[in-house]
Write an enzyme that holds these catalytic residues in place. Sequence first.
Site, mmCIF file in Angstrom:
data_model
loop_
_atom_site.group_PDB
_atom_site.id
_atom_site.type_symbol
_atom_site.label_atom_id
_atom_site.label_comp_id
_atom_site.label_asym_id
_atom_site.label_seq_id
_atom_site.Cartn_x
_atom_site.Cartn_y
_atom_site.Cartn_z
ATOM 1 N N ASP A 97 1.125 -1.092 -0.037
ATOM 2 C CA ASP A 97 0.023 0.072 -0.114
ATOM 3 C C ASP A 97 0.905 1.413 -0.030
ATOM 4 O OD1 ASP A 97 -1.719 2.221 0.560
ATOM 5 O OD2 ASP A 97 -2.754 1.088 1.709
ATOM 6 N N GLU B 70 1.112 1.317 13.351
ATOM 7 C CA GLU B 70 0.092 1.366 12.349
ATOM 8 C C GLU B 70 -0.954 0.421 12.856
ATOM 9 O OE1 GLU B 70 -2.311 0.434 10.274
ATOM 10 O OE2 GLU B 70 -1.268 -0.566 8.908
ATOM 11 N N GLU C 205 -11.438 -3.457 14.711
ATOM 12 C CA GLU C 205 -10.412 -4.469 15.155
ATOM 13 C C GLU C 205 -10.001 -3.988 16.520
ATOM 14 O OE1 GLU C 205 -6.882 -4.829 12.689
ATOM 15 O OE2 GLU C 205 -8.083 -4.723 10.823
ATOM 16 N N HIS D 24 -5.387 0.296 0.744
ATOM 17 C CA HIS D 24 -5.758 -1.293 1.167
ATOM 18 C C HIS D 24 -7.194 -1.043 2.214
ATOM 19 C CE1 HIS D 24 -3.696 -1.210 4.741
ATOM 20 N NE2 HIS D 24 -4.479 -1.920 5.412
#
Length: 380
Positions: A48, A140, A149, A318
């Site tokens: 990405d 990240e 998440e 992405h």
Amino acid sequence: MGSTANGAAAERRTATSNGRSPVDKEVDFANYFCTYAFLHHQKEMLSDRVRMDAYYNSVFHNKHHFIGKTVLDVGTGSGILAIWCAQAGAKKVYAVEATKMAVHARELVKSNNLHDVIEVIEGSIEDITLPEKVDVIISEWMGYFLLRESMFDSVICARDRWLKPNGIMYPSHARMWLAPIRSGLADHKMSDYEGSMDDWHGFLKETEAYYGVNMSVLTKPFSQEQKKYYLETSVWNSLHPNQVVGTPAILKEIDCLKVTVEEILKVEANISSLVTKEDTRLCGFGGWFDVHFKGSEENPAESNVELTTAPSQDDGTHWGQQVFLLHPHARVNEGEEIFVNFSMTRAEDNHRLMKVDLGYSIKQSSGKMLPRVDKKFFIE
């Protein structure tokens, strides 16, 4: 013997915030962390360019934040962020990774002759212990639509445990956005749902004809399953800017140095959007995020880098956009205003997934307010 077993069970469970039910760490690892242990998954993220360029530029255009500093990389994955920090002049980097990807990260660090600077630690950030506080935390952590998440919880934990009082976060700030969109996906999803129901009714007839059992009592729960799958589950999509039919609005702003877990358990916002397209369809709402590398008020970045996942006609990311499709769609016209009530919380059965309540109403050019429409969605 019983107390030992109870102690082991307690170690496998970690309490979630705000009094929610405990999360079994082994189940969480199997459902979530293990996916990041595969190189093909790491390759997707490393490919990405928007993501990679933003982190690369944020580190190497702000070397004053790293030269001679101690850094903690939360969820290091392949270890590339830790490597960049070391190359930018950090004196020590602790690269923490919960999965066996730590083995690959350790090999990559060694092959780049940085093993004297970077220490790869395999374990969850909640469980590991560092020998010192750090000047910088880099991670990240962003999931689809930013908070899916729930990895940011771990970054906040790392910040509260290991960041020095004058330390900085990379990224330092984040924002969530929502805008009305048009998309053919809504028609496709409705067609898929109707096709699944047609198939079900054919199945009922054949089962009764061949086997003498009437299964029509299961039609309602089957329909509910299919509606959730096709019509109520938000979808990942890579939107073109031309598909955005109204002004984007900010749902939430986050200061990574100050935010608490409790403040991200629920995202609520009342926003409005002005329609910018003439006589078009309102097929849903698209959500995205951006993050910024600003440093802190006391120690600002020399170069303020932004990583955005907004709809793009060039290189997307992405992450794409999270799309909440409407069934049926509505028609809107330029100058009309769309009012949105948005609420996102964590799913009860999996704290890494989200559920969304979205209500909207349209104020027409004449001033007439159309009835409010309420929808429920799942981000899975």
